[in-house]
Design an enzyme around this catalytic site. Structure first.
Site, PDB file in Angstrom:
ATOM      1  N   LYS A  68       0.165   4.222  -0.374  1.00 45.25           N
ATOM      2  CA  LYS A  68      -0.514   5.411   0.172  1.00 45.25           C
ATOM      3  C   LYS A  68      -0.257   6.616  -0.740  1.00 45.25           C
ATOM      4  CE  LYS A  68      -0.401   3.276   4.670  1.00 45.25           C
ATOM      5  NZ  LYS A  68      -0.352   3.388   6.122  1.00 45.25           N
ATOM      6  N   GLY A  73       2.124   2.237  10.827  1.00 43.08           N
ATOM      7  CA  GLY A  73       3.055   3.360  10.698  1.00 43.08           C
ATOM      8  C   GLY A  73       3.717   3.760  12.009  1.00 43.08           C
ATOM      9  N   SER A  94       3.187  -2.124  10.454  1.00 42.11           N
ATOM     10  CA  SER A  94       4.633  -2.167  10.725  1.00 42.11           C
ATOM     11  C   SER A  94       5.281  -3.514  10.397  1.00 42.11           C
ATOM     12  CB  SER A  94       4.921  -1.760  12.178  1.00 42.11           C
ATOM     13  OG  SER A  94       4.515  -0.418  12.402  1.00 42.11           O
ATOM     14  N   HIS A 106      -9.561   0.839   4.665  1.00 40.99           N
ATOM     15  CA  HIS A 106      -8.304   1.015   5.406  1.00 40.99           C
ATOM     16  C   HIS A 106      -8.573   1.948   6.586  1.00 40.99           C
ATOM     17  CE1 HIS A 106      -4.297   2.440   6.386  1.00 40.99           C
ATOM     18  NE2 HIS A 106      -3.849   1.340   5.828  1.00 40.99           N
ATOM     19  N   ASN A 155       0.871  -1.174   0.000  1.00 43.84           N
ATOM     20  CA  ASN A 155       0.000   0.000   0.000  1.00 43.84           C
ATOM     21  C   ASN A 155       0.907   1.223   0.000  1.00 43.84           C
ATOM     22  OD1 ASN A 155      -1.792   2.047   0.518  1.00 43.84           O
ATOM     23  ND2 ASN A 155      -2.415   1.310   2.557  1.00 43.84           N
ATOM     24  N   GLU A 180      -7.094   4.406   7.665  1.00 48.70           N
ATOM     25  CA  GLU A 180      -6.988   5.847   7.345  1.00 48.70           C
ATOM     26  C   GLU A 180      -8.260   6.343   6.669  1.00 48.70           C
ATOM     27  OE1 GLU A 180      -3.185   5.552   5.343  1.00 48.70           O
ATOM     28  OE2 GLU A 180      -2.345   4.948   7.270  1.00 48.70           O
ATOM     29  N   GLU A 219      -5.500  -5.143  10.508  1.00 53.65           N
ATOM     30  CA  GLU A 219      -4.493  -4.130  10.767  1.00 53.65           C
ATOM     31  C   GLU A 219      -4.833  -3.384  12.050  1.00 53.65           C
ATOM     32  OE1 GLU A 219      -2.417  -2.856   6.902  1.00 53.65           O
ATOM     33  OE2 GLU A 219      -4.275  -1.735   6.991  1.00 53.65           O
TER      34      GLU A 219
END
Ligand code: PGA
Length: 254
Positions: free
Chosen positions: A12, A176, A216, A98, A10, A100, A170
């Site tokens: 991003k 991150g 991560s 996701h 991904n 985000e 996730e």
């Protein structure tokens, strides 16, 4: 278990066209290092054509995916990307829900559900993301949160559709942050997700669905995750921007 491992990058909102081309070529050139693993690159939608062209030039079987899409096939939705547009560019996968998208752009389970159905209708394989926040984990609500997300995001899917999807677990606190879930923490939630899928379809169907871990993932922690019985791959953010790291992770799942 005969599930083919799947590792997706991904990207991003990163890179530019030249760097996207470079990274794609580097991954395609070394794809043989993880030949047994299905690989997917999810660049920003604007670069999907660039990446698709680079993959075609390398005669690569690495797949292309989107990071998001609208649930309608066309219409007055300024700034949005339609499922058939991703298909038109050669995408076979699309990441949906996701964290985000859920936290920064207000995507609810109902929205993720509509997008999942639209992706399947367009012939795309959805990579549906779920995962709890740190607060939810510390409040012992991981199981409840993930259960609600899985059931909400996949509501109304036929067993045949459930069989086609990929789910990425996730934990939000691991994305991150450099804080990876322990293999045991990840396995526990993956086993829960497989039980939920069995309830939504059947144990036989659930046994076929590929479950990725994300948050991560790095070459040095991938092998321990890959050793878990219900972890069938990874959804990789930061480490997917470097060919060495992405392939290092992929190799751990080979
Ligand atoms: P990360 O991101 O690997 O950078 O933690 C994972 C993701 O957001 O899919």
């Amino acid at each position: 278990m005969s599930r083919t491992a799947i590792v997706a990058g991904n990207w991003k909102m990163n890179l530019d066209r030249a760097k996207a081309r470079e990274l794609t070529a580097a991954i395609a050139a070394r794809r043989g290092e993880a030949a047994a693993v299905e690989l997917v690159l999810c660049p920003p939608a604007l670069y999907a054509e660039t990446v698709g062209t680079a993959l075609a030039a390398a005669k690569s079987d690495v797949a292309l995916g989107g990071q998001n899409m609208h649930d309608k096939a066309s219409g007055a939705f300024t700034g949005e990307v339609a499922p058939p547009m991703l298909v038109d560019l050669g995408c076979r996968y699309v990441i949906l829900g996701h964290s985000e998208r859920r936290t920064l752009f207000g995507e609810t389970d109902a929205i993720v559900n509509a997008k999942t159905k639209a992706a399947l209708a367009a012939g795309l394989t959805p990579i549906v993301c779920v995962g709890e926040t740190l607060e939810e984990r510390e409040g012992n609500r991981t199981e409840a949160v993930v259960t609600t997300q899985v059931n909400g995001s996949l509501a109304g899917l036929s067993p045949a559709d459930v069989e086609k999807i990929v789910i990425a677990y996730e934990p939000v606190w691991a994305i991150g942050t450099g804080k990876v879930a322990t293999p045991q923490q990840a396995q526990e939630v993956h086993a829960l997700i497989r039980r939920l899928l069995a309830e939504l379809s059947s144990p036989a169907v659930a046994a076929k669905v590929r479950l990725q871990y994300g948050g991560s993932v790095k070459p040095d922690n991938a092998a321990d995750l890959a050793a878990q019985p219900d972890i069938d791959g990874a959804l990789v953010g930061g480490a997917s921007l470097k060919a060495d790291d992405f392939l290092g992770i992929a190799k751990a799942f080979a």
